[in-house]
Design a protein around this motif. Structure first.
Motif, PDB file in Angstrom:
ATOM      1  N   THR A   1     -25.408  23.936  22.726  1.00 37.98           N
ATOM      2  CA  THR A   1     -24.659  25.184  22.743  1.00 37.98           C
ATOM      3  C   THR A   1     -24.686  25.774  21.348  1.00 37.98           C
ATOM      4  O   THR A   1     -24.532  25.059  20.362  1.00 37.98           O
ATOM      5  N   LYS A   2     -24.905  27.081  21.238  1.00 39.89           N
ATOM      6  CA  LYS A   2     -24.881  27.731  19.936  1.00 39.89           C
ATOM      7  C   LYS A   2     -23.428  27.858  19.468  1.00 39.89           C
ATOM      8  O   LYS A   2     -22.567  28.332  20.201  1.00 39.89           O
ATOM      9  N   ILE A   3     -23.168  27.431  18.236  1.00 38.29           N
ATOM     10  CA  ILE A   3     -21.823  27.459  17.680  1.00 38.29           C
ATOM     11  C   ILE A   3     -21.744  28.575  16.629  1.00 38.29           C
ATOM     12  O   ILE A   3     -22.609  28.665  15.752  1.00 38.29           O
ATOM     13  N   TYR A   4     -20.716  29.407  16.757  1.00 41.15           N
ATOM     14  CA  TYR A   4     -20.530  30.555  15.869  1.00 41.15           C
ATOM     15  C   TYR A   4     -19.301  30.339  14.986  1.00 41.15           C
ATOM     16  O   TYR A   4     -18.291  29.789  15.441  1.00 41.15           O
TER      17      TYR A   4
ATOM     18  N   PRO B   1     -23.800  28.396   4.024  1.00 48.38           N
ATOM     19  CA  PRO B   1     -24.735  27.297   3.759  1.00 48.38           C
ATOM     20  C   PRO B   1     -24.370  26.010   4.483  1.00 48.38           C
ATOM     21  O   PRO B   1     -25.259  25.262   4.906  1.00 48.38           O
ATOM     22  N   VAL B   2     -23.072  25.756   4.642  1.00 50.11           N
ATOM     23  CA  VAL B   2     -22.636  24.566   5.370  1.00 50.11           C
ATOM     24  C   VAL B   2     -22.894  24.734   6.859  1.00 50.11           C
ATOM     25  O   VAL B   2     -23.445  23.848   7.523  1.00 50.11           O
ATOM     26  N   ALA B   3     -22.529  25.879   7.388  1.00 52.13           N
ATOM     27  CA  ALA B   3     -22.688  26.112   8.825  1.00 52.13           C
ATOM     28  C   ALA B   3     -24.153  26.070   9.248  1.00 52.13           C
ATOM     29  O   ALA B   3     -24.495  25.533  10.307  1.00 52.13           O
ATOM     30  N   GLN B   4     -25.022  26.614   8.417  1.00 50.89           N
ATOM     31  CA  GLN B   4     -26.436  26.697   8.777  1.00 50.89           C
ATOM     32  C   GLN B   4     -27.149  25.351   8.755  1.00 50.89           C
ATOM     33  O   GLN B   4     -28.283  25.244   9.224  1.00 50.89           O
TER      34      GLN B   4
END
Length: 307
Positions: A246-249, A275-278
């Motif tokens: 699942t894509k997380i936003y 940078p952390v999320a990516q």
């Protein structure tokens, strides 16, 4: 001709469930490193002064617009439903939806919201809500159903739950929506998304998410005592690991006025959050709350090129 549908058994068979999950898996594909996606979702419909839906889509800022909220439903399927778009006129809304879709911007409807007049205590109430959604906003055509957007079809359903618990039957609703994931004729997806509180897990929507059939989860890193400082790398990692397909936003407010806590200015978002999320292979993008504040701050315009 009136739309008719055979009522499925409430007990979803193992084969049917496997089929739904397999279709979702194939549509999503394996998660891979995303880097910059340019995906920005925005909530629209909470302020009359935010401008029209057409204007939001014409801005070129958003990859999805979520209309909010269908904020009354549930019980035992007594037909009590209410769409609250903060006084936006419904006249011409169908044409605006089609305009957004022409531009490649899907338009979803969010169920739930900040009021207390919704619940799904039984499978019956969940299936009744599905019938209302399908025939009022999607491909159904029961003769006695009022369609506020005329023959325009929306593109998806978002679950934005401020109250409730694991006993609510949102998983039943999700599975029923998944069975209608491919529209007859044009082959477009019915996007199934959820907007969850930052602390993992969010028990209000956990059972539904655990079906594995949601396309996106927008994690709200604002207005939550568990994430009072905003983005939490620890909570983000839990969400990304729990739902790898699942894509997380990253859900953020568009200005300090948009939320009581959790605001990060664009520079801080770029330096400390993105940078952390990516690093998560299923990073999807950013969800903005909401169009009214975003229009005034140009938050999404400031971040779109590097999210």
């Amino acid at each position: 001709m009136a739309f008719t549908r055979r009522r499925p058994s409430l007990a979803v068979s193992a084969a049917a469930l496997l089929f739904v999950v397999l279709i979702s898996f194939l549509l999503a594909g394996p998660a891979s490193a995303q880097g910059k996606t340019g995906q920005v979702t925005v909530f629209w419909g909470r302020h009359r002064d935010e401008g029209s839906l057409r204007e939001a889509c014409d801005s070129g800022l958003y990859s999805m617009v979520i209309m909010s909220f269908l904020d009354v439903y549930g019980g035992n399927g007594n037909g009590n439903y209410h769409l609250d778009l903060s006084g936006h006129p419904l006249a011409g809304m169908g044409a605006a939806i089609k305009r957004c879709q022409f531009l490649g911007v899907p338009v979803s409807i969010s169920i739930g919201g900040f009021g207390g007049a919704y619940s799904l205590p039984t499978n019956q109430s969940a299936l009744a809500l599905f019938d209302h959604l399908w025939n009022t906003y999607f491909g159904g055509s029961l003769n006695d159903t009022r369609r506020p957007f005329g023959d325009a079809w929306l593109d998806g359903v978002d679950m934005f739950l401020e109250h409730g618990d694991a006993a609510d039957r949102y998983s039943t609703l999700a599975l029923e929506l998944a069975k209608h994931n491919i529209r007859a004729g044009d082959g477009k997806l019915l996007h199934l998304t959820a907007t969850a509180h930052c602390r993992f897990p969010d028990d209000r929507v956990k059972e539904a998410l655990d079906t594995g059939i949601f396309e996106r989860i927008h994690v709200r890193f604002y207005d939550d005592p568990d994430c009072a400082a905003g983005f939490s790398a620890a909570e983000w990692a839990k969400w990304a690991a729990a739902y790898p397909f699942t894509k997380i936003y990253v859900g953020v407010p568009a200005s300090p006025q948009a939320a009581e806590t959790g605001y990060k200015d664009p520079a801080a978002l770029r330096r400390a959050v993105v940078p952390v999320a990516q690093k998560a292979s299923n990073y999807g993008g950013v969800m903005i709350w909401d169009r009214y504040f975003d229009k005034r701050s140009n938050y999404s315009g400031s971040i779109k090129s590097w999210v």
